[in-house]
Write an enzyme that holds these catalytic residues in place. Structure first.
Site, PDB file in Angstrom:
ATOM      1  N   THR A 215      39.036 -23.973  -2.473  1.00  0.00           N
ATOM      2  CA  THR A 215      38.985 -25.440  -2.484  1.00  0.00           C
ATOM      3  C   THR A 215      40.389 -25.910  -2.160  1.00  0.00           C
ATOM      4  O   THR A 215      41.355 -25.276  -2.552  1.00  0.00           O
ATOM      5  CB  THR A 215      38.584 -25.917  -3.898  1.00  0.00           C
ATOM      6  OG1 THR A 215      37.212 -25.644  -4.075  1.00  0.00           O
ATOM      7  CG2 THR A 215      38.847 -27.403  -4.104  1.00  0.00           C
ATOM      8  N   ARG A 243      23.588 -28.960  -5.753  1.00  0.00           N
ATOM      9  CA  ARG A 243      24.584 -28.855  -6.832  1.00  0.00           C
ATOM     10  C   ARG A 243      25.881 -29.593  -6.411  1.00  0.00           C
ATOM     11  O   ARG A 243      26.383 -29.438  -5.310  1.00  0.00           O
ATOM     12  CB  ARG A 243      24.888 -27.378  -7.101  1.00  0.00           C
ATOM     13  CG  ARG A 243      25.957 -27.140  -8.189  1.00  0.00           C
ATOM     14  CD  ARG A 243      27.321 -26.932  -7.592  1.00  0.00           C
ATOM     15  NE  ARG A 243      28.331 -26.574  -8.583  1.00  0.00           N
ATOM     16  CZ  ARG A 243      29.636 -26.528  -8.323  1.00  0.00           C
ATOM     17  NH1 ARG A 243      30.084 -26.788  -7.122  1.00  0.00           N
ATOM     18  NH2 ARG A 243      30.497 -26.215  -9.259  1.00  0.00           N
ATOM     19  N   ILE A 244      26.399 -30.377  -7.315  1.00  0.00           N
ATOM     20  CA  ILE A 244      27.659 -31.073  -7.048  1.00  0.00           C
ATOM     21  C   ILE A 244      28.684 -30.625  -8.080  1.00  0.00           C
ATOM     22  O   ILE A 244      28.388 -30.579  -9.275  1.00  0.00           O
ATOM     23  CB  ILE A 244      27.461 -32.609  -7.108  1.00  0.00           C
ATOM     24  CG1 ILE A 244      26.503 -33.043  -5.974  1.00  0.00           C
ATOM     25  CG2 ILE A 244      28.799 -33.338  -6.982  1.00  0.00           C
ATOM     26  CD1 ILE A 244      26.054 -34.486  -6.072  1.00  0.00           C
ATOM     27  N   ASP A 246      33.008 -30.473  -9.419  1.00  0.00           N
ATOM     28  CA  ASP A 246      33.974 -31.444  -9.955  1.00  0.00           C
ATOM     29  C   ASP A 246      34.783 -32.145  -8.865  1.00  0.00           C
ATOM     30  O   ASP A 246      35.323 -33.226  -9.104  1.00  0.00           O
ATOM     31  CB  ASP A 246      34.956 -30.727 -10.885  1.00  0.00           C
ATOM     32  CG  ASP A 246      35.744 -29.651 -10.135  1.00  0.00           C
ATOM     33  OD1 ASP A 246      35.102 -28.832  -9.435  1.00  0.00           O
ATOM     34  OD2 ASP A 246      36.982 -29.637 -10.211  1.00  0.00           O
ATOM     35  N   THR A 266      41.138 -27.159  -8.986  1.00  0.00           N
ATOM     36  CA  THR A 266      40.300 -26.125  -8.366  1.00  0.00           C
ATOM     37  C   THR A 266      39.862 -25.159  -9.447  1.00  0.00           C
ATOM     38  O   THR A 266      40.661 -24.780 -10.303  1.00  0.00           O
ATOM     39  CB  THR A 266      41.037 -25.366  -7.257  1.00  0.00           C
ATOM     40  OG1 THR A 266      40.214 -24.270  -6.837  1.00  0.00           O
ATOM     41  CG2 THR A 266      42.397 -24.833  -7.696  1.00  0.00           C
ATOM     42  N   GLY A 267      38.602 -24.792  -9.432  1.00  0.00           N
ATOM     43  CA  GLY A 267      38.128 -23.865 -10.451  1.00  0.00           C
ATOM     44  C   GLY A 267      36.642 -24.040 -10.674  1.00  0.00           C
ATOM     45  O   GLY A 267      35.944 -24.646  -9.845  1.00  0.00           O
ATOM     46  N   HIS A 268      36.178 -23.532 -11.779  1.00  0.00           N
ATOM     47  CA  HIS A 268      34.754 -23.566 -12.097  1.00  0.00           C
ATOM     48  C   HIS A 268      34.359 -25.004 -12.427  1.00  0.00           C
ATOM     49  O   HIS A 268      34.560 -25.486 -13.547  1.00  0.00           O
ATOM     50  CB  HIS A 268      34.497 -22.639 -13.289  1.00  0.00           C
ATOM     51  CG  HIS A 268      33.049 -22.374 -13.523  1.00  0.00           C
ATOM     52  ND1 HIS A 268      32.613 -21.332 -14.281  1.00  0.00           N
ATOM     53  CD2 HIS A 268      31.943 -23.014 -13.090  1.00  0.00           C
ATOM     54  CE1 HIS A 268      31.279 -21.346 -14.318  1.00  0.00           C
ATOM     55  NE2 HIS A 268      30.869 -22.356 -13.596  1.00  0.00           N
TER      56      HIS A 268
HETATM   57  N1  ASP Z   1      35.861 -26.698  -8.111  1.00  0.00           N
HETATM   58  C1  ASP Z   1      35.028 -26.301  -7.021  1.00  0.00           C
HETATM   59  C2  ASP Z   1      33.589 -26.474  -7.419  1.00  0.00           C
HETATM   60  O1  ASP Z   1      33.235 -26.165  -8.538  1.00  0.00           O
HETATM   61  C3  ASP Z   1      35.217 -24.887  -6.591  1.00  0.00           C
HETATM   62  C4  ASP Z   1      36.638 -24.420  -6.447  1.00  0.00           C
HETATM   63  O2  ASP Z   1      37.568 -25.095  -6.812  1.00  0.00           O
HETATM   64  O3  ASP Z   1      36.832 -23.317  -5.936  1.00  0.00           O
HETATM   65  O4  ASP Z   1      32.807 -26.871  -6.593  1.00  0.00           O
END
Ligand code: ASP
Length: 350
Positions: A215, A243-244, A246, A266-268
């Protein structure tokens, strides 16, 4: 007499140059930070050439944004310039190189926030927009709404002169292989009736084991003291239709408020939404007078870790101080402050 005039002239010149020095360096600081995703980025899985390619692209992106700020440009323009470079590169999970959904599609999310006006724009689940961050900006400035999704967002794009690109524009072999791999593991877990594991595999926890993400995001402070933040993503490999995450959610993946801070995450995503990560960091700065370093660290390395959420942020405060905490093995990132060289980092130490 002549000497006196000369000395006065000299003193005047010194004082003017000193005060303009102060003006340039102390009164109008500007800075920018970018990320290209956090995750399991192990040194063993990244060849020297791949590492160099990431570093080069991050340099290009941070310098594109820095150039805008250096000329006195707007932080909103600077972050878009930086994000566009990464959206146009197959290295990152945004634009070209976006990950695949479970059904083999690409559904992209993006958002942008203007700290001066507290305006924001976001798009979710778009499939034909080359640079989703630009459409998010158009939603902010040209529509009465904050977030548009799917076909509605694309219909709005057409009214704003955006050209829709074919879905194949976003295809890359590497991401397709990741999807095949992810689906195999999901199937195995389901066959073993290990529903909990299968659920994990749908999400970030599984992907963290094997993949790096990508991301992209940027935050900036311009010479007028305006803060801005933006984030753009393909989401998570094998995510379900619709699916959406963050990234397009203001306060979760993106936030900016003048006088306080600007954050891109960026992350989960599921954790970042529930823990209101970007907003929580800025609230700590605003209401508890915490430094940006401490506020960002508390959320990423304490609160999220306790919750089990992985990822990181880039954050900037009103004076141009930058924090880039992450609780994963690495995070592609770069920073550049006024008058300084760019710093490009992948792992904790370099
Ligand atoms: N945060 C992003 C999501 O959950 C994925 C990511 O940052 O890699 O869609």
């Amino acid at each position: 007499m002549i000497n006196k005039t000369r000395i006065t002239g000299l003193l005047f010149a010194i004082l003017t140059s000193y005060s303009s020095h102060l003006w340039a360096n102390d009164e109008k600081p500007f800075s920018i930070a970018i990320h290209g995703g956090a995750g399991t980025i192990s040194k063993a899985n990244l060849s020297d050439e791949q590492e160099q390619a990431y570093r080069d692209k991050l340099s290009q992106a941070i310098n594109a944004g820095y150039k805008v700020l250096e000329k006195g440009g707007d932080s909103l323009v600077a972050i878009q310039a930086a994000i566009n470079v990464m959206e146009n590169s197959p290295l990152f999970n945004a634009g070209v190189g976006a990950v695949y959904t479970f059904d083999g599609q690409h559904e992209m999310d993006a958002s942008i926030m203007d700290g001066q006006t507290m305006n924001a724009g976001a798009v979710a689940g778009v499939k034909h927009i080359k640079n989703p961050i630009n459409l998010a900006e158009a939603v902010m400035t040209k529509s009465p709404h904050v977030m548009l999704s799917g076909a509605g967002a694309e219909e709005f794009a057409l009214t704003q002169g955006f050209q829709l690109v074919p879905v194949t524009h976003f295809d890359t072999e590497k991401r397709y292989e990741q999807l095949i791999d992810a689906k195999k593991k999901i199937k195995t877990a389901e066959a073993a009736k290990d529903y909990q594991a299968a659920n994990h595999m749908m999400g970030r926890d599984y992907l963290d084991l094997d993949y790096k993400f990508g991301t992209v995001g940027a935050v900036a402070l311009d010479q007028n003291g305006n803060l801005a933040a933006g984030t753009s993503t393909g989401g998570m490999t094998a995510k379900r239709f619709g699916r959406i995450g963050d990234s397009p959610v203001i306060g979760a993946g993106t936030y900016a408020e003048n006088g306080v801070c600007a954050v891109s995450a960026t992350g989960h995503g599921e954790y970042f939404i529930r823990y209101h990560v970007a907003g929580d960091i800025c609230a700590k700065v605003k209401y508890q007078q915490k430094s940006i370093i401490q506020a960002a660290d508390e959320v990423i390395n304490q609160r999220l870790i306790t919750a089990g959420g992985t990822g990181g942020v880039i954050a900037i405060d009103q004076r141009g101080n930058i924090a880039t905490p992450f609780n994963t093995e690495g995070m592609y990132r770069a920073t550049r402050k006024s008058g300084e060289e760019a710093q490009v980092m992948i792992w904790r130490d370099k």
